[in-house]
Write an enzyme that holds these catalytic residues in place. Structure first.
Site, PDB file in Angstrom:
ATOM      1  N   GLU A 247       0.896  -1.182   0.000  1.00  0.00           N
ATOM      2  CA  GLU A 247       0.000   0.000   0.000  1.00  0.00           C
ATOM      3  C   GLU A 247       0.920   1.213   0.000  1.00  0.00           C
ATOM      4  O   GLU A 247       1.506   1.542   1.032  1.00  0.00           O
ATOM      5  CB  GLU A 247      -0.884   0.004   1.250  1.00  0.00           C
ATOM      6  CG  GLU A 247      -1.869  -1.130   1.340  1.00  0.00           C
ATOM      7  CD  GLU A 247      -3.060  -0.962   0.397  1.00  0.00           C
ATOM      8  OE1 GLU A 247      -3.123   0.039  -0.348  1.00  0.00           O
ATOM      9  OE2 GLU A 247      -3.923  -1.844   0.406  1.00  0.00           O
ATOM     10  N   CYS A 281      -2.324   9.097   2.634  1.00  0.00           N
ATOM     11  CA  CYS A 281      -2.009   8.537   1.307  1.00  0.00           C
ATOM     12  C   CYS A 281      -3.072   8.897   0.287  1.00  0.00           C
ATOM     13  O   CYS A 281      -2.755   9.207  -0.856  1.00  0.00           O
ATOM     14  CB  CYS A 281      -1.851   7.027   1.409  1.00  0.00           C
ATOM     15  SG  CYS A 281      -3.228   6.215   2.213  1.00  0.00           S
TER      16      CYS A 281
END
Ligand code: NAD
Length: 482
Positions: A247, A281
Site C-alpha cells: 500500500e 495517502c
C-alpha cells in the site's frame, strides 16, 4: 510527564533495553521529549521471526471460531484504549486529537469487521467428480512481516493484523520510528489476548525492515509506506519469492466538473485536502477545475483556506497540526520554494499561526494554494504529503481525465458534479484503485470496500474481506481419483 519508554516484544515478553536508544520528540514542540524507543538488534529480530514460526505450528490449527472470538476481544480493547492512548499518539505523530480518535475507531472497526467474516471464506471447498473429488483447503501462509508508517498507525496496522490472524498466520510487526509509542503499548495489550508468540513487535528502520523482508521463514510481507521504500521491500522479498501486499503513496486527483457548485462543495473537498496536514495517502493532492473558472475558484478556495488555524494537535482551536518529522517538513518546504520560484504558477500562503512563538520548535507549515495551467509542474506531479494544494485549469473534460491519469500513482481519486451519471461515466475512465463521487476523505471509505492502488501506488487490496483474506491464504488442492 514521565518519558514513555518502549522496547520490542517477543513471545509475550518485552525485550531488555538495547544499546540503540532513539529519543522521541513532540513534532509540535521539539523541545519536549516524550519518550524513547529501544531499537531491536538484528539477533532479536531473527528470534522474533523464529518465535512467530514456532507459534504458527499451533495457531494454524485453531478453529475459525476461536480466532474470531479473539479478534472481537481485540476490537473491544482497541476501542477502550483510545482514551488512554490518544494524547500520546498526538504528541508523537503531530495529528489533531480527533484524528487520533478516528485512528482508534477505525482500527477497532476493522478488527470487528474481520471478527464477523463469513466462515465459508476459510473453509475447504469440495468439487464432486464422477471419478472422485477435489477438496480445496485454504491454508495460512506462515509468518507475515508487517511494516507500517506513522500517519495513521493504528488503523493501518489493524488492516493487516485482522485478516492475517483470522487466516491463521502469525506476525512480526514493525511500527514506524515516527509513531511507535502508542502503537506498541496498544499491541502489547492486543498480543496478550492471543497465544504467546502469535504477535511480536520489533523496532528500527531500514536495517530491521530489510531482515524482515528477506528472512527465509517469512512467507509474506504486508507493507504500507512510500513508493520508493515499497520498491526496496519488493526487491528484498523477491530473493526468497515472498508474497507481498504493498500500500504505497498516492497523488490523488479531484476533478471538478463545470456544473458543480464549487462554493458549496468546498468544505467537503478541503477536508480531503488538509486532514492530517495533507499527510494521508489518499488525501486530495491535485484539484482540476474548468479553465474559465480557474481564477474564480482559486479566489474562493483561498478565502476558505485563509480561515484555517494551524497549531499543536492538542490545541482545540487548530484545524490541523504540524508535519510529522523534519525530513517531511523539509520536503514540503522545498516543494513550496520550487513552486514560488516557478513562472508557471501563482502560490499563496494562507491561514493563521496559533502560538506562533512555538513555531520555531515545531514542524509547522501554513496552508499553501497554487494556481497553474501546467500539469507537468513538480507540485502537481509529485506526492506533496503536506498542506499544499495545486489547482489546475483544464480545457475539456477529456483533458481533465488525461491530466489525472498522467501520473505514476493511482491510489484514489474523485469526480464532483451535480450530474451523477456523467460523474460515474468519468469515474470509470480514471486510473485509480478507488474513485469517489462528490466526496474524497475518510467519509468516502467503507469497511468491506477494496482499498489499494494501481500503477506505483501498490499491489493488492486491503479492507475487502474476501480479497484480503485470500491474500493471506494458500489454496491446497487435494484430489482423489478412484
Ligand atoms: P516510509 O516508506 O518512509 O516508511 C514506512 C515504513 O517502512 C516505516 O516503518 C519504515 O521504518 C519502514 N522502512 C524504511 N525503509 C525500509 C526498508 N528498506 N525495508 C523495510 N522497511 C523499511 O513511509 P512513511 O514516511 O512512514 O509514510 C509516508 C508514505 O506512506 C507516503 O508516501 C504515503 O502516501 C504512504 N502511505 C500509503 C498508504 C496506503 O494505504 N496506500 C497509507 C499510509 C501511508
Amino acid at each position: 510527564m514521565s518519558l514513555v519508554q518502549i522496547t520490542g516484544f517477543i513471545n509475550g515478553e518485552f525485550l531488555p533495553v538495547s544499546d540503540q536508544i532513539q529519543p522521541v520528540y513532540d513534532p509540535g514542540n521539539t523541545t519536549n521529549q516524550i519518550g524513547t524507543i529501544s531499537n531491536t538488534n538484528l539477533n532479536d529480530v531473527e528470534n522474533a521471526i523464529k518465535t512467530a514460526h514456532q507459534a504458527f505450528q499451533k495457531w494454524k490449527d485453531t478453529s475459525i471460531q476461536e480466532r474470531k472470538e479473539l479478534l472481537k476481544k481485540s476490537a473491544e480493547l482497541i476501542f477502550q484504549q483510545k482514551d488512554c492512548l490518544k494524547e500520546l499518539l498526538v504528541t508523537e505523530h503531530g495529528g489533531m486529537l480527533w484524528e487520533a480518535e478516528t485512528d482508534f475507531y477505525l482500527g477497532s472497526g476493522v478488527m470487528s469487521m474481520y471478527a464477523q467474516a463469513p466462515d465459508d471464506l476459510l473453509k475447504p471447498k469440495e468439487i464432486a467428480e464422477e471419478t472422485g473429488w477435489i477438496r480445496i483447503h485454504k491454508r495460512p501462509k506462515g509468518v507475515i512481516s508487517a511494516i507500517v508508517p506513522w500517519n495513521m498507525p493504528i488503523v493501518l496496522t489493524m488492516m493487516k493484523l485482522g485478516p492475517l490472524l483470522l487466516a491463521g498466520n502469525t506476525v512480526v510487526l514493525k511500527p514506524s520510528p515516527f509513531a511507535a509509542l502508542a502503537l506498541t503499548q496498544l499491541l502489547a495489550k492486543v498480543a496478550e489476548i492471543f497465544p504467546q508468540g502469535v504477535i511480536n513487535v520489533v523496532h528500527g528502520d531500514a536495517d530491521v525492515g530489510n531482515l524482515m523482508t528477506s528472512h527465509p521463514l517469512v512467507r509474506k510481507v504486508a507493507f504500507t509506506g512510500g513508493t520508493s521504500t515499497g520498491a526496496a521491500v519488493m526487491a528484498s522479498a523477491a530473493q526468497s519469492i515472498k508474497d507481498i501486499t504493498l500500500e504505497l503513496g498516492g497523488n490523488d486527483a479531484a476533478i471538478i466538473l463545470a456544473d458543480a457548485d464549487f462554493k458549496s462543495l468546498l468544505p467537503k473537498l478541503l477536508k480531503g485536502v488538509f486532514t492530517r496536514s495533507g499527510q494521508i495517502c489518499f488525501a486530495v493532492k491535485r484539484i482540476y477545475v474548468p479553465k474559465d473558472k480557474l481564477d474564480l475558484y482559486f479566489e474562493l478556495l483561498c478565502e476558505e483556506v485563509s480561515k484555517y488555524k494551524v497549531g499543536h494537535g492538542l490545541d482545540a482551536e487548530a484545524n490541523f497540526g504540524p508535519l510529522n518529522n523534519k525530513k517531511q517538513w523539509s520536503i514540503v518546504q522545498k516543494f513550496i520554494e520550487n513552486a514560488k520560484s516557478s513562472d508557471q504558477c501563482e502560490v499563496r500562503e494562507l491561514g493563521q499561526k496559533l502560538n506562533s512563538e512555538q513555531w520555531e520548535n515545531g514542524y509547522y507549515i501554513l496552508p499553501h494554494v497554487v494556481k497553474t495551467l501546467n500539469n507537468a509542474l513538480e507540485i502537481v506531479q509529485q506526492e506533496q504529503f503536506g498542506p499544499i494544494i495545486p489547482l489546475i485549469g483544464y480545457e475539456t473534460v477529456d483533458q481533465a481525465i488525461e491530466y489525472a491519469n498522467d501520473n505514476e500513482q493511482g491510489l484514489c481519486s474523485s469526480v464532483w458534479s451535480t450530474n451523477i451519471e456523467h460523474a460515474y461515466e468519468i469515474a470509470q475512465k480514471i486510473e485509480a484503485g478507488s474513485t469517489f463521487i462528490n466526496s474524497h476523505s475518510f467519509d468516502s471509505l467503507q469497511l468491506g470496500m477494496p482499498f489499494g492502488g494501481i500503477k506505483q501506488s501498490g499491489i493488492g487490496r486491503e479492507l475487502d474481506i474476501s480479497e484480503t483474506l485470500k491474500s493471506y491464504l494458500e489454496p491446497h488442492s487435494i484430489r482423489l481419483i478412484k
